[in-house]
Write a protein that holds these residues in place. Structure first.
Motif, mmCIF file in Angstrom:
data_model
loop_
_atom_site.group_PDB
_atom_site.id
_atom_site.type_symbol
_atom_site.label_atom_id
_atom_site.label_comp_id
_atom_site.label_asym_id
_atom_site.label_seq_id
_atom_site.Cartn_x
_atom_site.Cartn_y
_atom_site.Cartn_z
ATOM 1 N N ALA A 154 0.832 -1.209 0.000
ATOM 2 C CA ALA A 154 0.000 0.000 0.000
ATOM 3 C C ALA A 154 0.865 1.257 0.000
ATOM 4 C CB ALA A 154 -0.933 -0.005 1.213
ATOM 5 N N LEU A 155 1.889 1.281 0.827
ATOM 6 C CA LEU A 155 2.766 2.445 0.895
ATOM 7 C C LEU A 155 3.484 2.680 -0.430
ATOM 8 C CD1 LEU A 155 3.982 4.750 2.511
ATOM 9 C CD2 LEU A 155 5.688 3.140 3.389
ATOM 10 N N ALA A 156 3.981 1.605 -1.044
ATOM 11 C CA ALA A 156 4.648 1.736 -2.343
ATOM 12 C C ALA A 156 3.674 2.295 -3.374
ATOM 13 C CB ALA A 156 5.201 0.382 -2.788
ATOM 14 N N GLY A 157 2.411 1.878 -3.332
ATOM 15 C CA GLY A 157 1.391 2.402 -4.237
ATOM 16 C C GLY A 157 1.146 3.886 -4.020
ATOM 17 N N TYR A 158 1.072 4.301 -2.768
ATOM 18 C CA TYR A 158 0.892 5.727 -2.463
ATOM 19 C C TYR A 158 2.075 6.555 -2.954
ATOM 20 C CZ TYR A 158 -3.155 4.731 0.497
ATOM 21 O OH TYR A 158 -4.381 4.347 0.958
ATOM 22 N N ILE A 159 3.276 6.028 -2.753
ATOM 23 C CA ILE A 159 4.474 6.745 -3.205
ATOM 24 C C ILE A 159 4.451 6.902 -4.718
ATOM 25 C CG2 ILE A 159 6.990 6.586 -3.451
ATOM 26 C CD1 ILE A 159 6.993 5.252 -0.633
ATOM 27 N N GLU A 160 4.143 5.819 -5.412
ATOM 28 C CA GLU A 160 4.103 5.870 -6.878
ATOM 29 C C GLU A 160 3.045 6.859 -7.359
ATOM 30 O OE1 GLU A 160 3.250 2.978 -10.708
ATOM 31 O OE2 GLU A 160 3.819 2.061 -8.798
ATOM 32 N N ALA A 161 1.863 6.818 -6.751
ATOM 33 C CA ALA A 161 0.787 7.732 -7.145
ATOM 34 C C ALA A 161 1.184 9.178 -6.861
ATOM 35 C CB ALA A 161 -0.501 7.374 -6.406
ATOM 36 N N ALA A 162 1.803 9.431 -5.724
ATOM 37 C CA ALA A 162 2.226 10.789 -5.366
ATOM 38 C C ALA A 162 3.298 11.290 -6.321
ATOM 39 C CB ALA A 162 2.732 10.822 -3.928
#
Length: 126
Positions: free
Chosen positions: A106-114
């Motif tokens: 989830a955190l990696a997904g948030y980082i990528e989206a940001a």
């Protein structure tokens, strides 16, 4: 031997040794002066405790397992209760690993989206 010598010989500080005693993992007698006194078997017991802690076991788990421990590593005698306790601990560790993996994903997904939205926003104002 007194607690200072046991600490020196095992590399475990006296505070931890007192904690092990309070948890029922380590036994000491009391001298006439009230000081803790340990016999030579305490050296092996502390090494066993350290190995089991390094395996991720709690002091409660270790208190249950120590009567089945042989040697420094230690080797554990496979009685059914012991195996059940270790399987339960393994299940808890597997659950923790799964939770950490989900959090990481989830955190990696948030980082990528940001990062993607940051690039788009930056490109608009460049």
């Amino acid at each position: 031997m007194k607690i200072g010598e046991l600490s020196h010989r095992t590399g475990v500080n006296a505070h931890q040794l007192r904690y092990y005693e309070a948890q029922g993992l380590l036994e000491a007698s009391r001298g006439t002066n009230g000081y803790r006194e340990y016999d030579e078997t305490a050296l092996l017991r502390v090494k066993q405790i350290r190995h089991l802690l390094a395996a991720g076991l709690s002091s409660e788990d270790i208190a249950y397992l120590l009567p089945c421990a042989i040697g420094e590593e230690p080797e554990l005698i496979g009685c059914p209760e012991l195996i059940a306790a270790m399987r339960e601990r393994l299940t808890r560790l597997d659950e923790q690993l799964a939770k950490i993996t989900r959090s990481r994903t989830a955190l990696a997904g948030y980082i990528e989206a940001a990062e993607q939205s940051g690039k788009k926003t930056y490109e608009l104002f460049a």
